[in-house]
Enzyme design. Sequence first.
Site, PDB file in Angstrom:
ATOM      1  N   HIS A  53       0.843  -1.186   0.000  1.00  0.00           N
ATOM      2  CA  HIS A  53       0.000   0.000   0.000  1.00  0.00           C
ATOM      3  C   HIS A  53       0.887   1.248   0.000  1.00  0.00           C
ATOM      4  O   HIS A  53       2.010   1.223   0.513  1.00  0.00           O
ATOM      5  CB  HIS A  53      -0.909   0.022   1.220  1.00  0.00           C
ATOM      6  CG  HIS A  53      -1.934  -1.066   1.237  1.00  0.00           C
ATOM      7  ND1 HIS A  53      -3.024  -1.033   2.064  1.00  0.00           N
ATOM      8  CD2 HIS A  53      -2.038  -2.217   0.522  1.00  0.00           C
ATOM      9  CE1 HIS A  53      -3.763  -2.106   1.872  1.00  0.00           C
ATOM     10  NE2 HIS A  53      -3.176  -2.845   0.937  1.00  0.00           N
TER      11      HIS A  53
ATOM     12  N   GLU B 185       0.878   4.009   1.727  1.00  0.00           N
ATOM     13  CA  GLU B 185       1.326   4.492   3.037  1.00  0.00           C
ATOM     14  C   GLU B 185       2.389   3.576   3.641  1.00  0.00           C
ATOM     15  O   GLU B 185       3.355   4.052   4.238  1.00  0.00           O
ATOM     16  CB  GLU B 185       0.137   4.619   3.998  1.00  0.00           C
ATOM     17  CG  GLU B 185      -0.916   5.584   3.544  1.00  0.00           C
ATOM     18  CD  GLU B 185      -1.996   4.967   2.664  1.00  0.00           C
ATOM     19  OE1 GLU B 185      -3.022   5.634   2.451  1.00  0.00           O
ATOM     20  OE2 GLU B 185      -1.826   3.808   2.194  1.00  0.00           O
TER      21      GLU B 185
ATOM     22  N   CYS C 231      -5.759   2.490   5.637  1.00  0.00           N
ATOM     23  CA  CYS C 231      -6.429   1.286   6.121  1.00  0.00           C
ATOM     24  C   CYS C 231      -5.840   0.906   7.487  1.00  0.00           C
ATOM     25  O   CYS C 231      -4.885   1.521   7.970  1.00  0.00           O
ATOM     26  CB  CYS C 231      -6.259   0.145   5.118  1.00  0.00           C
ATOM     27  SG  CYS C 231      -4.581  -0.531   5.052  1.00  0.00           S
TER      28      CYS C 231
ATOM     29  N   CYS D  54      -2.049   0.030   7.266  1.00  0.00           N
ATOM     30  CA  CYS D  54      -1.221   1.216   7.076  1.00  0.00           C
ATOM     31  C   CYS D  54      -1.234   2.104   8.315  1.00  0.00           C
ATOM     32  O   CYS D  54      -0.212   2.692   8.677  1.00  0.00           O
ATOM     33  CB  CYS D  54      -1.673   2.001   5.850  1.00  0.00           C
ATOM     34  SG  CYS D  54      -1.380   1.095   4.316  1.00  0.00           S
TER      35      CYS D  54
ATOM     36  N   ASP E 191     -14.922  -1.453 -10.374  1.00  0.00           N
ATOM     37  CA  ASP E 191     -16.041  -2.160 -10.990  1.00  0.00           C
ATOM     38  C   ASP E 191     -15.661  -3.616 -11.150  1.00  0.00           C
ATOM     39  O   ASP E 191     -14.485  -3.937 -11.335  1.00  0.00           O
ATOM     40  CB  ASP E 191     -16.382  -1.553 -12.355  1.00  0.00           C
ATOM     41  CG  ASP E 191     -16.860  -0.124 -12.258  1.00  0.00           C
ATOM     42  OD1 ASP E 191     -17.318   0.272 -11.170  1.00  0.00           O
ATOM     43  OD2 ASP E 191     -16.759   0.599 -13.251  1.00  0.00           O
TER      44      ASP E 191
END
Length: 168
Positions: A62, A64, A91, A94, A163
């Site tokens: 991620h 971060e 999150c 992180c 999506d």
Amino acid sequence: MTLVTTTTITTTDVTHLERAIALAGEARDRGDHPFGSLLVTAAGTVLEARNSVVTGNDPTGHAETNLVRLAGPLDHATRASATLYTSTEPCAMCSGAIYWSGIGRIVFALSEADLATMVTEEDGIPPLRLPARDVFTHGGRPIVIDGPADLPGATRVHHGFWDPRPHP
């Protein structure tokens, strides 16, 4: 634990958040998840990181967490007085990395709750819905967290990405 939340997001903060959003766009363009972060020290040093989950074949890649790894060589006082800017609220994973790094302030654009309206699952796994503030309130050191900042680009960088479709 002292969690400090302010509503003061300055024009300088917005400039750095816009850069974090641009980094998120760069991550997306190269096939990674659309997240970007930067760390600005009190002396003006800037470190930048993008999500690398796909291109690095690392589920912990991620933005971060990648940024915390880059900031590791900085001394504790430098990290404590630095601000981490991120395109989306960190999150739980992180947030833990940020907490242990000693970084003193986090500013984010898109909230975890708003991201949750776009992401229902990733590869069949539902997201861990745990806002950063909830993680930080269980720590033992003061940390400042500001956000969300209402920046349209923070939402736009995610449009169409989550999506139902095969991942890049």
